[in-house]
Write an enzyme that holds these catalytic residues in place. Structure first.
Site, short mmCIF file in Angstrom:
data_model
loop_
_atom_site.label_atom_id
_atom_site.label_comp_id
_atom_site.label_asym_id
_atom_site.label_seq_id
_atom_site.Cartn_x
_atom_site.Cartn_y
_atom_site.Cartn_z
CE1 TYR A 1 -33.06 -16.62 -12.16
CE2 TYR A 1 -33.52 -14.27 -12.27
CZ TYR A 1 -32.63 -15.32 -12.38
OH TYR A 1 -31.31 -15.09 -12.69
CE LYS B 1 -30.51 -17.00 -9.80
NZ LYS B 1 -29.29 -17.81 -9.69
N1 NAP Z 1 -27.58 -14.87 -18.26
C1 NAP Z 1 -28.11 -13.86 -17.57
O1 NAP Z 1 -28.51 -12.84 -18.15
C2 NAP Z 1 -28.17 -13.93 -16.08
C3 NAP Z 1 -28.54 -12.78 -15.36
C4 NAP Z 1 -28.61 -12.85 -13.97
C5 NAP Z 1 -28.31 -14.04 -13.32
N2 NAP Z 1 -27.98 -15.14 -14.04
C6 NAP Z 1 -27.71 -16.39 -13.32
O2 NAP Z 1 -26.48 -16.90 -13.76
C7 NAP Z 1 -26.49 -18.33 -13.69
C8 NAP Z 1 -26.08 -18.89 -15.05
O3 NAP Z 1 -26.90 -18.32 -16.02
P1 NAP Z 1 -26.66 -18.57 -17.59
O4 NAP Z 1 -27.51 -17.61 -18.33
O5 NAP Z 1 -25.21 -18.66 -17.85
O6 NAP Z 1 -27.35 -19.99 -17.68
P2 NAP Z 1 -27.55 -21.00 -18.89
O7 NAP Z 1 -26.64 -20.67 -20.03
O8 NAP Z 1 -29.01 -21.12 -19.13
O9 NAP Z 1 -27.02 -22.31 -18.19
C9 NAP Z 1 -27.66 -22.84 -17.08
C10 NAP Z 1 -26.79 -23.95 -16.56
O10 NAP Z 1 -27.47 -24.56 -15.47
C11 NAP Z 1 -27.58 -25.96 -15.74
N3 NAP Z 1 -28.79 -26.49 -15.17
C12 NAP Z 1 -30.08 -26.11 -15.45
N4 NAP Z 1 -30.95 -26.88 -14.80
C13 NAP Z 1 -30.20 -27.77 -14.09
C14 NAP Z 1 -30.52 -28.83 -13.22
N5 NAP Z 1 -31.79 -29.16 -12.93
N6 NAP Z 1 -29.51 -29.54 -12.66
C15 NAP Z 1 -28.22 -29.23 -12.95
N7 NAP Z 1 -27.86 -28.24 -13.75
C16 NAP Z 1 -28.84 -27.51 -14.32
C17 NAP Z 1 -27.56 -26.08 -17.24
O11 NAP Z 1 -27.05 -27.33 -17.64
P3 NAP Z 1 -27.90 -28.59 -18.13
O12 NAP Z 1 -29.02 -28.07 -19.00
O13 NAP Z 1 -26.89 -29.41 -18.87
O14 NAP Z 1 -28.36 -29.24 -16.87
C18 NAP Z 1 -26.55 -25.01 -17.61
O15 NAP Z 1 -25.24 -25.50 -17.51
C19 NAP Z 1 -27.91 -18.71 -13.29
O16 NAP Z 1 -27.97 -18.95 -11.91
C20 NAP Z 1 -28.72 -17.47 -13.63
O17 NAP Z 1 -29.87 -17.34 -12.84
C21 NAP Z 1 -27.91 -15.12 -15.40
#
Ligand code: NAP
Length: 267
Positions: free
Chosen positions: A157, A161
């Site tokens: 990861y 990133k």
């Molecule tokens: N939340 C945090 O604390 C945090 C911190 C730092 C960075 N981020 C980054 O922010 C972004 C969003 O995070 P989040 O926490 O909001 O994520 P999340 O709620 O887990 O949602 C992930 C999204 O990505 C989609 N996804 C996963 N695998 C996929 C695939 N193979 N093909 C197409 N779509 C896919 C999922 O949809 P489906 O399951 O329907 O495919 C979902 O819509 C990510 O890039 C994450 O690394 C998050």
């Protein structure tokens, strides 16, 4: 020039729109009048969101139920986007794993790289030429504070990133004079709502509530930053501290400290 105003023919694309930050980006863009293309695997969730946003804001919302870790599916989607008028691309979909790479599922680790890196790269390459030709467009890259430093027990990861963070800030330097905005969102802990004790993940339990940022707030901050062509948006105290630590501390010092914390998440 500001990020393009909404129009009947243009579309803002959000990957990973079926939950979390991506769903809130979709809501915020629709509220600002943009017609959308929502991408994720769960088509039923996207269709429900599309109906909600059309009803609330009168915008057109298209759904693409695509697995972005499948290179052939990404190729088809990229070809479609190259031929459409894409005004904004939010490269948001991403997954993370915790624990030693040697103990993690190798296929899932590979899928993580394909999703977090290759799909981001391919979709960006697909829309960039038209944005440069129009001298207008916005690309929001969702990286992470995790991309600023080596993180044992979160290695794939953190490395993916690091790609997103560096690609975003490098690309911005290339196209900022050509009317195309590129902004990196590099968040720390973000969630849509505080989970119940039963639902709380190990990350929820280890990071105190006051350090979490809401997905809705992060989405609004990110779109504001994109419209002002900010290089990087880092929401929250913990994220800012991690950014500073990652940017200014020797990597050999940071790695074991952060790795010790992430070892606990690997459970
Ligand atoms: N939340 C945090 O604390 C945090 C911190 C730092 C960075 N981020 C980054 O922010 C972004 C969003 O995070 P989040 O926490 O909001 O994520 P999340 O709620 O887990 O949602 C992930 C999204 O990505 C989609 N996804 C996963 N695998 C996929 C695939 N193979 N093909 C197409 N779509 C896919 C999922 O949809 P489906 O399951 O329907 O495919 C979902 O819509 C990510 O890039 C994450 O690394 C998050």
């Amino acid at each position: 020039m500001p990020v393009p105003s909404p129009s009947a023919t243009s579309r803002a694309v959000i990957t990973g729109a079926s939950s979390g930050i991506g769903m809130e980006l979709a809501r915020a863009l629709a509220a600002r009048g943009h017609s959308l293309i929502l991408v994720a695997r769960r088509g039923d969730v996207l269709e429900e969101l599309a109906a909600e946003l059309h009803r609330q804001h009168g915008v057109t919302v298209e759904v693409r139920a695509v697995d972005l870790s499948e290179p052939t599916s990404v190729e088809v989607l990229a070809a479609e986007f190259a031929g459409r008028e894409i005004s904004i691309l939010c490269n948001n979909a991403g997954i993370a794993t915790f624990g030693p790479v040697s103990e993690l599922d190798a296929d899932y680790e590979r899928a993580q790289v394909l999703l977090n890196v290759n799909a981001v790269h391919d979709l960006t390459l697909a829309v960039l030429p038209q944005m440069v030709a129009r001298r207008s467009g916005g690309i929001l890259m969702v990286g992470s504070t995790a991309g600023n430093m080596p993180i044992p027990n979160n290695a794939t990861y953190a490395a993916t990133k690091a790609f997103v963070n560096t690609f975003s800030e490098s690309l911005r330097g290339e196209v900022s004079g050509q009317g195309v905005h590129v902004t990196l969102l590099a968040p720390g802990p973000v969630r849509t709502q505080t989970p119940s004790a039963d639902e709380a993940s190990i990350v929820d339990k280890m990071v105190p509530d006051f350090l979490w940022h809401s997905s809705a707030k992060v989405a609004e901050m990110s779109l504001d930053a994109l419209s002002h062509n900010k290089m990087r948006v880092v929401p929250g105290t913990l994220s800012k501290a991690m950014s500073v630590a990652g940017g200014y501390s020797p990597r050999a010092v940071v790695a074991p400290i952060v790795g010790g914390f992430y070892r606990k998440l690997g459970g």
